[in-house]
Design an enzyme around this catalytic site. Structure first.
Site, short mmCIF file in Angstrom:
data_model
loop_
_atom_site.label_atom_id
_atom_site.label_comp_id
_atom_site.label_asym_id
_atom_site.label_seq_id
_atom_site.Cartn_x
_atom_site.Cartn_y
_atom_site.Cartn_z
N CYS A 8 -2.93 -7.38 18.98
CA CYS A 8 -1.73 -6.93 19.69
C CYS A 8 -0.80 -8.10 19.99
CB CYS A 8 -2.11 -6.20 20.97
SG CYS A 8 -3.32 -7.09 21.97
N GLU A 59 -3.82 -2.24 28.41
CA GLU A 59 -3.11 -3.21 27.56
C GLU A 59 -2.92 -2.52 26.22
OE1 GLU A 59 -2.43 -5.56 24.55
OE2 GLU A 59 -4.55 -5.98 24.90
#
Length: 542
Positions: free
Chosen positions: A327, A293
């Site tokens: 993020c 990720e």
């Protein structure tokens, strides 16, 4: 040998404490914060359950008080990595054969230790080392980490229970074996829970792990390791090697026993790792699983029918909590012309009330960004926006690194939908707003969906169901986590499995069974009760 079909307790999301003035949890956490701040600890390398030391000793400092040294840590070498790999492979001999209910009990105990005995410890360490407010630390280091521990063992049970059908006279089974070799877990600074999850998810499935935590989060990572050991994690199952730089990782990637990589970090680094695995593919005993990720350029798309106050709150919380160092943080917004005057008034009134400073002061909404590198990167984006002809700084824009790495919550307004702060990940408390004509709703949706290389989080604000449906369809490939009338960050384990595609990663959904199935190698087993004793089939007869 099992003598019962043991069932994992039904998991639940850990309740979030408020830390409101006068509460017992506030007083307790403030006390632990001050205690940890006054202690200067030494953080070792952990190999085979033992504390190891190196000649390369580095400091851990508070981002909001960068002259204050919290700890020193021993930086691991490539020689340490080889020792850790050997330890992993030796530990695998027992761990891979340990019955699931025994493995599960360790991680369930760790969850309870964090929920009770060590809650203040893990939260205070995250506040000091990563400059999270008490509430952000509570959501991350306590609640989300507890949720990962509880839900993952239940998801593992779900995986194991998925079995094939059997025809008459045979019994078909699937065994979910741990991967052969070791897993390399590379974890980021910004979430203590992610650092823990990237280690425990493969370990729950019987794998052994070489854990490389970020040097920027060594303070909390040290206590994560301590808690796992207290919960009964056998030696060598997870080896913790603090290390920085590509050289260390590249050496580990050359090992023939590498069976998987669990990664959260930058897109650039993840691509370099994937490339290295490809270059080394002839070396490996197996094809390594690669789960990652990475970055995001997360969007809020607003329709003219949306509630303006709700949009403003989602912008402030989504873009500025934990200084935008998520993020999933909101970093670009598309606002209709008709709403802009009212929204502008709210933002210019509310954002200046946000307090930025030492997270030990519980009245501060924001702390500092993680280090000087991050500070310089964020401030350079702001400086360029100040000079750009097609941009203006609506609010914020000031930076000060004299005591800590502080950046004001900043809103940039641009006339250019492809300006750099609309397309590039900044990883700081900066959101850029593009104002579009109301009648160009669908046209602007197309711009939003094609602007970024990332596809992590995004959302639509609207009270018009047809507008929601249009955005839902047009932005299908633009976000792995899509929100309707809510901020675009804050996924909860068990509720919103997290991950994105495009440049944002492999979308293997942390916080769901989908992630756990990546850490097993299924073996199909067929048992015939009465096998045939004659090779001849009936059709061969005359």
């Amino acid at each position: 040998m099992l003598f019962g079909n043991f069932k994992i307790p039904q998991p639940y999301n850990e309740p979030i404490k408020s830390y409101a003035p006068g509460s017992k949890e506030r007083e307790s956490l403030q006390k632990k914060y001050q205690e940890l701040k006054q202690e200067k600890i030494e953080i070792p390398i952990v190999i085979d359950g033992k504390e190891c030391h190196s000649q390369d000793i580095r400091e851990v400092k508070c981002p909001h008080d960068h002259q204050h040294v919290l700890a020193t840590f021993h930086h691991a070498s490539t020689q340490d990595a080889q020792k850790a790999i050997d330890s992993c492979l030796e530990a695998r001999k027992k761990w891979a054969r340990t019955p699931f209910h025994h493995r599960a009990s360790i991680f369930l105990k760790a969850a309870e230790l964090i929920a009770t005995k060590h809650r203040d410890l893990i939260n205070a360490a995250t506040m000091l080392g990563q400059s999270k407010t008490c509430y952000q630390a509570e959501i991350d280091a306590a609640c989300e980490f507890i949720d990962f521990l509880r839900f993952n063992v239940k998801y593992a049970e779900q995986v194991y229970q998925d079995q094939p059908i059997s025809s008459k006279g045979i019994w078909n089974c699937v065994e979910y074996r741990p991967l052969e070799g070791f897993i390399l877990s590379i974890t980021p600074f910004n979430f203590t829970a992610i650092a823990g999850n990237l280690c425990i998810a493969p370990a729950i499935m019987g794998n052994v792990v070489l854990w490389k935590p970020s040097p920027k989060s060594m303070f909390s990572s040290h206590f994560v390791m301590k808690i796992l050991q207290e919960a009964g994690l056998p030696k060598g199952v997870i080896n913790m090697l603090p290390a920085d730089g590509a050289e260390f990782v590249q050496e580990v990637l050359k090992n023939r026993h590498l069976s998987g990589i669990h990664f959260t970090g930058s897109t650039h680094v993840f691509r370099s790792i994937w490339k290295a695995v490809g270059n080394n593919i002839d070396v490996y005993d197996n094809y390594p699983r690669i789960v990652g990720e990475t970055g995001g350029k997360d969007f809020m798309f607003v329709h003219q029918s949306a509630n303006t106050e709700a949009v403003a709150t989602a912008i402030i919380r989504g873009a500025f909590e934990f200084q935008g160092q998520k993020c999933s943080a909101a970093s670009r917004a598309y606002i209709p012309e008709s709403m802009w005057p009212q929204l502008k008034d709210i933002l210019t009134t509310e954002i200046p009330t946000i307090k930025v400073g030492d997270v030990g002061d519980f009245s501060n909404f924001m702390g500092a960004v993680i280090d000087d590198i991050s500070y310089n990167k964020i401030s350079s984006y702001i400086d360029r926006a100040k000079k750009a002809e097609d941009c203006e700084i609506l609010v914020g824009g000031n930076c000060d690194n004299s005591k800590g790495y502080f950046v004001e919550p900043t809103v940039i307004v641009t006339k250019n939908a492809h300006y750099e702060t609309m397309t590039q990940e900044i990883f700081g408390p900066v959101i850029t707003i593009y104002i579009y004509a109301d009648e160009k709703y669908e046209e602007t949706l197309e711009i939003c969906g094609s602007t970024s290389e990332y596809a992590l989080t995004g959302g639509i604000f609207s009270s018009d169901i047809y507008a929601v449906q249009t955005a839902y369809e047009n932005l299908r490939d633009s976000a792995g986590n899509f929100y309707i009338n809510d901020k675009v960050t804050g996924a909860v384990v068990g509720q919103q499995p997290f991950g994105g595609s495009r440049g944002s990663g492999t979308n293997d959904k942390a916080g769901s069974y989908l992630n756990l199935v990546r850490w097993v190698s299924p073996r199909s087993i067929k048992q015939a009760f009465c096998p045939p004793t004659d090779y001849r089939y009936p059709f061969l007869g005359n």
